[in-house]
Design a protein around this motif. Structure first.
Motif, PDB file in Angstrom:
ATOM      1  N   GLY A  77      -2.322  72.684 -75.276  1.00 56.41           N
ATOM      2  CA  GLY A  77      -1.802  71.270 -75.178  1.00 56.41           C
ATOM      3  C   GLY A  77      -2.333  70.280 -74.036  1.00 56.41           C
ATOM      4  N   LEU A  78      -3.618  70.941 -73.436  1.00 56.77           N
ATOM      5  CA  LEU A  78      -4.142  70.215 -72.612  1.00 56.77           C
ATOM      6  C   LEU A  78      -5.839  69.890 -72.804  1.00 56.77           C
ATOM      7  N   GLY A  79      -6.215  69.068 -71.900  1.00 61.46           N
ATOM      8  CA  GLY A  79      -7.480  68.767 -72.200  1.00 61.46           C
ATOM      9  C   GLY A  79      -8.522  68.482 -70.709  1.00 61.46           C
ATOM     10  N   LEU A  80      -9.541  67.915 -71.116  1.00 57.98           N
ATOM     11  CA  LEU A  80     -10.443  67.520 -70.024  1.00 57.98           C
ATOM     12  C   LEU A  80     -10.561  66.199 -70.172  1.00 57.98           C
ATOM     13  N   ARG A  81     -10.401  65.231 -68.916  1.00 60.70           N
ATOM     14  CA  ARG A  81     -10.963  63.864 -68.571  1.00 60.70           C
ATOM     15  C   ARG A  81     -12.373  64.010 -67.815  1.00 60.70           C
ATOM     16  N   ILE A  82     -13.221  63.734 -68.132  1.00 62.26           N
ATOM     17  CA  ILE A  82     -14.502  63.485 -67.268  1.00 62.26           C
ATOM     18  C   ILE A  82     -14.673  62.325 -66.715  1.00 62.26           C
ATOM     19  N   TYR A  83     -14.993  62.462 -65.267  1.00 60.25           N
ATOM     20  CA  TYR A  83     -15.276  61.130 -64.582  1.00 60.25           C
ATOM     21  C   TYR A  83     -16.950  60.943 -64.222  1.00 60.25           C
ATOM     22  N   ASP A  84     -17.546  62.154 -64.060  1.00 59.35           N
ATOM     23  CA  ASP A  84     -18.945  61.881 -63.820  1.00 59.35           C
ATOM     24  C   ASP A  84     -19.729  63.127 -64.457  1.00 59.35           C
ATOM     25  N   CYS A  85     -20.819  62.988 -64.703  1.00 55.32           N
ATOM     26  CA  CYS A  85     -21.737  64.162 -65.422  1.00 55.32           C
ATOM     27  C   CYS A  85     -23.203  64.069 -64.758  1.00 55.32           C
ATOM     28  N   TYR A  86     -24.203  64.006 -65.681  1.00 58.74           N
ATOM     29  CA  TYR A  86     -25.362  63.650 -65.003  1.00 58.74           C
ATOM     30  C   TYR A  86     -25.506  62.264 -64.225  1.00 58.74           C
ATOM     31  N   ARG A  87     -26.101  62.589 -63.072  1.00 58.37           N
ATOM     32  CA  ARG A  87     -26.289  61.270 -62.238  1.00 58.37           C
ATOM     33  C   ARG A  87     -27.707  61.016 -61.871  1.00 58.37           C
ATOM     34  N   PRO A  88     -28.202  59.904 -62.333  1.00 54.25           N
ATOM     35  CA  PRO A  88     -29.498  59.489 -61.666  1.00 54.25           C
ATOM     36  C   PRO A  88     -29.833  59.551 -60.140  1.00 54.25           C
ATOM     37  N   VAL A  89     -31.028  59.909 -59.935  1.00 55.08           N
ATOM     38  CA  VAL A  89     -31.471  59.964 -58.591  1.00 55.08           C
ATOM     39  C   VAL A  89     -31.132  58.552 -57.798  1.00 55.08           C
ATOM     40  N   ARG A  90     -31.380  57.379 -58.776  1.00 55.75           N
ATOM     41  CA  ARG A  90     -31.306  56.269 -58.250  1.00 55.75           C
ATOM     42  C   ARG A  90     -29.973  55.978 -57.856  1.00 55.75           C
ATOM     43  N   ALA A  91     -28.958  56.515 -58.507  1.00 52.73           N
ATOM     44  CA  ALA A  91     -27.563  56.411 -58.030  1.00 52.73           C
ATOM     45  C   ALA A  91     -27.245  57.366 -56.826  1.00 52.73           C
ATOM     46  N   VAL A  92     -27.732  58.186 -56.456  1.00 56.33           N
ATOM     47  CA  VAL A  92     -27.529  59.081 -55.393  1.00 56.33           C
ATOM     48  C   VAL A  92     -28.109  58.257 -54.302  1.00 56.33           C
ATOM     49  N   ARG A  93     -29.319  57.785 -54.427  1.00 54.12           N
ATOM     50  CA  ARG A  93     -29.927  56.947 -53.311  1.00 54.12           C
ATOM     51  C   ARG A  93     -29.121  55.679 -53.099  1.00 54.12           C
ATOM     52  N   SER A  94     -28.319  55.005 -54.127  1.00 61.79           N
ATOM     53  CA  SER A  94     -27.487  53.956 -53.797  1.00 61.79           C
ATOM     54  C   SER A  94     -26.241  54.279 -53.222  1.00 61.79           C
ATOM     55  N   PHE A  95     -25.822  55.483 -53.276  1.00 60.02           N
ATOM     56  CA  PHE A  95     -24.505  55.812 -52.343  1.00 60.02           C
ATOM     57  C   PHE A  95     -24.915  56.211 -50.998  1.00 60.02           C
ATOM     58  N   MET A  96     -26.364  56.657 -50.780  1.00 60.52           N
ATOM     59  CA  MET A  96     -26.646  56.871 -49.423  1.00 60.52           C
ATOM     60  C   MET A  96     -26.626  55.406 -48.573  1.00 60.52           C
ATOM     61  N   ALA A  97     -27.389  54.670 -49.378  1.00 58.74           N
ATOM     62  CA  ALA A  97     -27.260  53.047 -48.808  1.00 58.74           C
ATOM     63  C   ALA A  97     -26.012  52.566 -48.631  1.00 58.74           C
ATOM     64  N   TRP A  98     -25.070  52.867 -49.525  1.00 65.05           N
ATOM     65  CA  TRP A  98     -23.845  52.351 -49.324  1.00 65.05           C
ATOM     66  C   TRP A  98     -23.073  53.085 -48.176  1.00 65.05           C
ATOM     67  N   ALA A  99     -23.350  54.153 -47.966  1.00 66.63           N
ATOM     68  CA  ALA A  99     -22.827  54.966 -46.725  1.00 66.63           C
ATOM     69  C   ALA A  99     -23.126  54.249 -45.385  1.00 66.63           C
ATOM     70  N   ASP A 100     -24.411  53.688 -45.328  1.00 67.43           N
ATOM     71  CA  ASP A 100     -25.152  53.081 -44.214  1.00 67.43           C
ATOM     72  C   ASP A 100     -24.624  51.942 -43.940  1.00 67.43           C
ATOM     73  N   GLY A 101     -23.804  51.370 -44.928  1.00 70.84           N
ATOM     74  CA  GLY A 101     -23.567  49.836 -44.715  1.00 70.84           C
ATOM     75  C   GLY A 101     -21.919  49.652 -44.006  1.00 70.84           C
ATOM     76  N   PRO A 102     -21.674  48.656 -43.948  1.00 68.29           N
ATOM     77  CA  PRO A 102     -20.486  48.261 -43.299  1.00 68.29           C
ATOM     78  C   PRO A 102     -19.329  48.565 -44.047  1.00 68.29           C
ATOM     79  N   ASP A 103     -18.187  48.813 -43.332  1.00 70.16           N
ATOM     80  CA  ASP A 103     -16.861  49.187 -44.050  1.00 70.16           C
ATOM     81  C   ASP A 103     -16.349  47.732 -44.915  1.00 70.16           C
ATOM     82  N   ASP A 104     -15.757  48.012 -46.184  1.00 74.84           N
ATOM     83  CA  ASP A 104     -14.870  47.020 -46.871  1.00 74.84           C
ATOM     84  C   ASP A 104     -13.524  47.591 -46.744  1.00 74.84           C
ATOM     85  N   PRO A 105     -12.670  46.423 -45.716  1.00 74.29           N
ATOM     86  CA  PRO A 105     -11.338  47.217 -45.624  1.00 74.29           C
ATOM     87  C   PRO A 105     -10.392  47.606 -46.883  1.00 74.29           C
ATOM     88  N   ALA A 106     -10.836  47.009 -47.875  1.00 78.63           N
ATOM     89  CA  ALA A 106      -9.716  47.117 -49.315  1.00 78.63           C
ATOM     90  C   ALA A 106     -10.558  48.569 -49.703  1.00 78.63           C
TER      91      ALA A 106
END
Length: 219
Positions: A77-106
């Protein structure tokens, strides 16, 4: 999120078929897919570069393992909900750029309230990701009935960057711990291994293609 390995080869051209990936829902149509990075409900607060659609692409052996997990869970009576699978390299790079940026308080209040942004790399965000190799996914459990499927309480949301999200975190309720262990056991039975800092993160072992990272968009 990270599943670090040796430095990957340059991203090849092509698409999912050329990379040997399949849409998981062609093998398990009742798997729920909610790709968070295709929209704004994620830690960056915006759609992530490279996500142009909502399909879950994985290398065939990984997709087949996920289909077997879904079949076993369906009987409970269960199942999976998937939030991410294959991720392009450009997305990985965008995460690194985000991590180098300023905080958004929200965003900080919602996704990493107790962790400094600078400390998110490399524990939660890394310059290379197993997702780009097509054998890693992020998922949770849902309980299904006549009215549909609802996610089980795992103690934290997906992509909550905090020690509470570690799979073995002690400071969560017993039921939440049981849900995490139930997910881990179902995945492990099909060769999908958990990343201990994130209860949702699983990689097929051994990886079918550990030396490659792809950069075609998710469509």
């Amino acid at each position: 999120m990270p599943a670090m390995a040796a430095e990957p080869m340059p991203p090849p051209a092509g698409d999912a078929a050329a990379a040997g990936m399949v849409d998981v829902r062609t093998l398990a149509p009742d798997v729920q897919v909610e790709l968070r990075y295709a929209g704004s409900d994620n830690f960056t607060g915006a759609p992530v570069p490279g996500y142009e659609g909502g399909r879950c692409w994985l290398l065939r052996p990984a997709a087949e393992a996920v289909a077997r997990v879904q079949a076993a869970l369906r009987a409970q009576g269960l199942g999976l909900r998937i939030y991410d699978c294959y991720r392009p390299v450009r997305a990985v790079r965008s995460f690194m750029a985000w991590a180098d940026g300023p905080d958004d308080p929200a965003l900080k209040a919602r996704w990493y309230p107790r962790v400094d942004k600078a400390a998110l790399v490399p524990g939660y965000i890394a310059a290379t990701s197993g997702h780009s190799r097509g054998a890693t996914l992020d998922a949770t459990l849902v309980r299904c009935g006549a009215d549909g499927c609802a996610p089980l309480d795992m103690g934290t949301p997906f992509d909550f960057f905090d020690p509470l999200a570690h799979t073995g975190a002690a400071a969560i309720a017993p039921a939440q711990r049981d849900h995490r262990q139930r997910l881990r056991a179902a995945m492990a039975a099909q060769g999908l291994r958990n990343y201990p800092q994130e209860w949702w993160h699983y990689t097929l072992h051994p990886e079918p293609d550990p030396g490659t990272a792809h950069d075609f968009p998710v469509r």
